[in-house]
Motif scaffolding. Structure first.
Motif, PDB file in Angstrom:
ATOM      1  N   PRO A   8       0.826  -1.215   0.000  1.00  0.00           N
ATOM      2  CA  PRO A   8       0.000   0.000   0.000  1.00  0.00           C
ATOM      3  C   PRO A   8       0.862   1.268   0.000  1.00  0.00           C
ATOM      4  N   GLU A   9       1.991   1.169   0.656  1.00  0.00           N
ATOM      5  CA  GLU A   9       2.965   2.252   0.700  1.00  0.00           C
ATOM      6  C   GLU A   9       3.333   2.730  -0.713  1.00  0.00           C
ATOM      7  N   GLN A  10       3.423   1.784  -1.644  1.00  0.00           N
ATOM      8  CA  GLN A  10       3.825   2.113  -3.006  1.00  0.00           C
ATOM      9  C   GLN A  10       2.835   3.047  -3.691  1.00  0.00           C
ATOM     10  N   LEU A  11       1.561   2.819  -3.413  1.00  0.00           N
ATOM     11  CA  LEU A  11       0.508   3.635  -4.016  1.00  0.00           C
ATOM     12  C   LEU A  11       0.684   5.089  -3.572  1.00  0.00           C
ATOM     13  N   ARG A  12       0.959   5.249  -2.286  1.00  0.00           N
ATOM     14  CA  ARG A  12       1.158   6.584  -1.719  1.00  0.00           C
ATOM     15  C   ARG A  12       2.361   7.267  -2.394  1.00  0.00           C
ATOM     16  N   LEU A  13       3.449   6.500  -2.538  1.00  0.00           N
ATOM     17  CA  LEU A  13       4.657   7.058  -3.142  1.00  0.00           C
ATOM     18  C   LEU A  13       4.410   7.479  -4.596  1.00  0.00           C
ATOM     19  N   LEU A  14       3.741   6.606  -5.345  1.00  0.00           N
ATOM     20  CA  LEU A  14       3.464   6.909  -6.757  1.00  0.00           C
ATOM     21  C   LEU A  14       2.620   8.171  -6.868  1.00  0.00           C
ATOM     22  N   LYS A  15       1.580   8.268  -6.039  1.00  0.00           N
ATOM     23  CA  LYS A  15       0.683   9.426  -6.066  1.00  0.00           C
ATOM     24  C   LYS A  15       1.444  10.700  -5.725  1.00  0.00           C
ATOM     25  N   ARG A  16       2.328  10.565  -4.776  1.00  0.00           N
ATOM     26  CA  ARG A  16       3.104  11.692  -4.302  1.00  0.00           C
ATOM     27  C   ARG A  16       4.099  12.163  -5.377  1.00  0.00           C
ATOM     28  N   LEU A  17       4.724  11.210  -6.057  1.00  0.00           N
ATOM     29  CA  LEU A  17       5.795  11.548  -7.003  1.00  0.00           C
ATOM     30  C   LEU A  17       5.286  11.975  -8.383  1.00  0.00           C
ATOM     31  N   TYR A  18       4.237  11.326  -8.840  1.00  0.00           N
ATOM     32  CA  TYR A  18       3.810  11.568 -10.224  1.00  0.00           C
ATOM     33  C   TYR A  18       2.360  12.023 -10.240  1.00  0.00           C
ATOM     34  N   LYS A  19       2.174  13.316 -10.235  1.00  0.00           N
ATOM     35  CA  LYS A  19       0.816  13.884 -10.230  1.00  0.00           C
ATOM     36  C   LYS A  19       0.161  13.630 -11.582  1.00  0.00           C
ATOM     37  N   PRO A  20      -1.109  13.270 -11.569  1.00  0.00           N
ATOM     38  CA  PRO A  20      -1.803  13.080 -12.842  1.00  0.00           C
ATOM     39  C   PRO A  20      -1.796  14.383 -13.639  1.00  0.00           C
ATOM     40  N   GLY A  21      -1.791  14.255 -14.953  1.00  0.00           N
ATOM     41  CA  GLY A  21      -1.801  15.459 -15.782  1.00  0.00           C
ATOM     42  C   GLY A  21      -1.035  15.252 -17.063  1.00  0.00           C
ATOM     43  N   ASN A  22      -0.879  16.338 -17.802  1.00  0.00           N
ATOM     44  CA  ASN A  22      -0.181  16.243 -19.077  1.00  0.00           C
ATOM     45  C   ASN A  22       1.308  16.465 -18.906  1.00  0.00           C
ATOM     46  N   TYR A  23       2.071  15.601 -19.525  1.00  0.00           N
ATOM     47  CA  TYR A  23       3.526  15.708 -19.476  1.00  0.00           C
ATOM     48  C   TYR A  23       4.056  15.704 -20.896  1.00  0.00           C
ATOM     49  N   PHE A  24       5.236  16.298 -21.077  1.00  0.00           N
ATOM     50  CA  PHE A  24       5.885  16.303 -22.383  1.00  0.00           C
ATOM     51  C   PHE A  24       7.068  15.344 -22.270  1.00  0.00           C
ATOM     52  N   LEU A  25       6.895  14.129 -22.736  1.00  0.00           N
ATOM     53  CA  LEU A  25       7.891  13.084 -22.472  1.00  0.00           C
ATOM     54  C   LEU A  25       8.459  12.484 -23.751  1.00  0.00           C
ATOM     55  N   GLN A  26       9.650  11.939 -23.576  1.00  0.00           N
ATOM     56  CA  GLN A  26      10.296  11.181 -24.638  1.00  0.00           C
ATOM     57  C   GLN A  26       9.762   9.744 -24.567  1.00  0.00           C
ATOM     58  N   GLY A  27       9.757   9.062 -25.701  1.00  0.00           N
ATOM     59  CA  GLY A  27       9.259   7.686 -25.726  1.00  0.00           C
ATOM     60  C   GLY A  27       9.907   6.802 -24.673  1.00  0.00           C
TER      61      GLY A  27
END
Lengths: 396, 284
Positions: A8-27
């Motif tokens: 469950p800890e992982q879910l918290r970390l993911l949410k904390r680190l990577y906010k939902p939204g638009n990103y400009f990323l490389q493949g």
């Protein structure tokens, strides 16, 4: 027993680190983030162009999630370490390109034979040999299928955009876990270095699956059995006192080697094939555009699928009844659907960045009265909409 | 008959009975190595549930996998240490042991051996050196003595053997020792030390292969090979005072190195802690 990355800890970390939204990323970054969201917490690799940003992103992000990045001494060691880690309960991934993929083939076969879940990303580059090391290509279609030795099934998926790379990587992990088998992601050097806007979803919107673990002592004692009839044995992880024996040699249901009894080999290898065949619903995926009324069909995969769609849209504007078929899982090939479509069209074009590989799979499923033509380009530059459109006009 | 032997052998509790009898040839040193390893585990009171044994391909790879009753991973040729690296990172609290041969670990697997030593990952490697490729029919190995005969050096070996222990010590291992199968008690003690050292440890065991090596080099009886080991073994301390010419064809036995260096999985976990701390990700 626990699959690492599932806490469950992982879910918290993911949410904390990577906010939902638009990103400009490389493949390549999209592949790495897909892996992180899918629960990958172990990466072992060896740098190779054009895949290196996957390793770099994993090296940067994994420790934040409590995950492990290992830079091994070579590609052979990388996939070997992945197999070891997978048996301790990690979801594992590596990324490489053509030459590294060749080096990994022996242990890819080992992973098939020992039914070890892992995800292997091959960022295809131009070959043979060092070829154009920094340029993209689609020449590893059959290396993914037949690179290792012996009779073996393989599952390979191929993304068509940066956003798709995120989702296809997640899907590769899910297939790998569900079927306890290695899955290849056939990516390419063009998309790997393309930057696009992608939408990172909320962690909870992503469907994540985990490998089947033994329910009791009895199931754990048969790490290569088939207690549920789906061909997928529960996986007893190392370190839990089951005294599991894992070998790439032909083995009985209890894992012990038996290379002398023909029936044992037959039973094992056929089950590993059957496991893939009978679980088509887990991995089969393709996209179709305008195939309902098409008299010309374009079949294209990976990076070439997008200029193909562009060409199909333009040809439609010109009044040509042309459709597009894109296999997202390229192995096992969706031959049944191609067979159905092949009966309705008079011509099939197969654009790809090689001298004709996917076309051989298509050929197996269509009759001789269909005009089958490859649209091939090599040299490290992707096919353009105009180049494909010209070929569509040629058969219209 | 066989059943009686197993029932009276005290170390049988560590063996996977359904895999017995072993496939090793009569007179092979592999049984001695298995015995020494089982005794070391027994004397240290290590629960086999806390052991993962990994091996590669070849006769020596079979010594502990499948015969030792623990989680065992029998891998591809030369790659055992790389597989074990993944296992150790996943299970840092378990003892991860690699048992395999010289051809497997030092020839095709030489790269992984050097880099695991450099990394100083907490894996114990028991490398059985019988100077030859036994299972494939007695071909020349990178450990075959200069001048020896094998199926692929039928006239004589013109290559120089690799000094495995010295090479691994130079690469950065925490603990390295070399013994022969004629030094069983010393071997057990070294395996015990290797299992307890935090870091990469290697125990090289010079072992007899009368069938493939001895037979072609005027030592077809196992005892002749053991006598050869005893006669030519030089303790490491004494060897320091000898010239290279005097050491030609000798086996240097004893502890080659025993030191403390930062260990890989500990450093890896420390790094993760630091990174999580830095980004404020530790349990809120």
């Amino acid at each position: 027993m626990i699959i690492r990355g599932d806490e469950p800890e992982q879910l918290r970390l993911l949410k904390r680190l990577y906010k939902p939204g638009n990103y400009f990323l490389q493949g390549n970054e999209a592949v790495a983030y897909g892996a992180l969201f899918a629960g990958c917490r172990f990466y072992a690799g060896y740098p190779i162009t054009p895949s290196s940003e996957i390793a770099e992103t994993m090296a940067r992000e994994l420790p934040k999630l409590g995950g492990y990045y290992l830079q091994m001494e070579d590609e052979i060691g990388s996939i070997a370490a992945m197999v070891g880690a997978s048996w301790t309960g990690f979801k594992v991934m590596t990324a490489t390109a053509g030459p590294g993929f060749s080096l990994m083939q022996e242990n890819l076969g080992y992973a098939v034979m020992t039914e070890t879940p892992l995800v292997l990303v091959d960022v295809q580059r131009s070959g043979p040999s060092t070829g154009q090391a920094t340029k993209g290509a689609q020449g590893d279609f059959f290396q993914a299928r037949w690179g290792t030795h012996g009779d073996h099934p393989i599952v390979a998926v191929s993304p068509i955009s940066v956003e798709d790379a995120f989702w296809e990587t997640v899907r590769a992990f899910n297939i790998s876990e569900k079927l306890r088998t290695p899955v290849v992601v056939l990516f390419d050097g063009v998309l790997a270095h393309t930057r696009e806007q992608i939408k990172i979803p909320d962690v909870e919107e992503i469907e994540i699956t985990y490998r089947k673990l033994p329910k009791n002592e009895e199931e754990a004692k048969l790490p290569f059995g088939d207690p549920h009839g789906d061909g997928v044995p529960p996986m007893p992880l190392f370190g839990h006192g089951y005294f599991t024996h894992v070998t790439g040699s032909t083995h009985k249901e209890n894992g012990l080697r038996d290379v002398y009894t023909p029936e044992v080999h037959d039973r094992l290898v056929r089950r590993i094939h059957r496991k893939i065949e009978q679980n088509k619903h887990v991995y089969e995926k393709y996209e179709e555009y305008f195939t309902d009324d098409a008299e010309i069909l374009v079949v294209s995969w990976g990076v070439t699928a997008r200029p193909s769609l562009g060409a199909v849209l333009k040809a439609r504007e010109e009044g040509t009844r042309v459709g597009l078929f894109v296999p997202k899982t390229v192995h096992p090939f969706p031959g049944k659907r191609i067979k159905e479509l092949g009966k309705k069209v008079r011509a099939i074009l197969v654009p790809e960045m090689n001298l004709g590989q996917l076309i051989l799979e298509v050929q197996r499923f269509v009759n001789d009265d269909v005009l089958l033509k490859g649209v091939n380009k090599i040299g490290g530059v992707p096919l353009t909409v105009e180049e494909i459109l010209r070929e569509i006009r040629g058969v219209a | 008959m066989a059943k009686e032997i197993y029932s009276t052998y005290p170390m049988v509790k560590y063996l996977r009975k359904e895999a017995l009898p072993t496939a090793l040839c009569p007179g092979c040193g592999g049984g001695t190595v298995l015995n020494a390893f089982a005794n070391a585990v027994d004397q240290l009171r290590i629960d086999p549930k806390d052991l993962v044994v990994v091996s590669g391909i070849g006769c020596s790879a079979w010594i502990a996998s499948p015969y030792f009753l623990a989680d065992t991973l029998h891998t591809t040729h030369g790659r055992a240490i790389a597989f074990a690296t993944g296992v150790k990172v996943g299970l840092p609290d378990k003892k991860v042991v690699v048992i395999s041969g010289d051809g497997d670990l030092a020839s095709i697997g030489g790269n992984h051996l050097l880099h695991a030593a450099r990394r100083n990952i907490d894996i114990t490697v028991i490398l059985v050196n019988n100077f030859i490729y036994g299972m494939t029919g007695g071909q020349v190995a990178p450990t075959t003595p200069f001048g020896a005969k094998t199926t692929t050096s039928p006239y004589r070996n013109i290559e120089h053997p690799l000094q495995i222990s010295e090479t691994v010590a130079a690469a950065g291992a925490s603990y390295v020792a070399r013994w022969t199968t004629a030094h069983v008690y010393q071997l057990i003690e070294s395996i015990k030390k290797a299992l307890q050292v935090k870091g990469f440890s290697l125990v090289e065991v010079i072992s007899q292969c009368p069938v493939q090596y001895g037979r072609r080099n005027k030592m077809k009886e196992p005892a002749e090979m053991l006598r050869w080991f005893l006669k030519n073994s030089v303790p490491v301390g004494k060897a320091k005072k000898m010239s290279p010419e005097e050491l030609e064809g000798k086996f240097i036995i004893g502890e080659i190195i025993n030191r403390q260096r930062p260990e890989f999985t500990e450093e890896l976990n420390k790094l993760i802690d630091e990174v999580q701390e830095h980004f404020g990700l530790k349990g809120e």
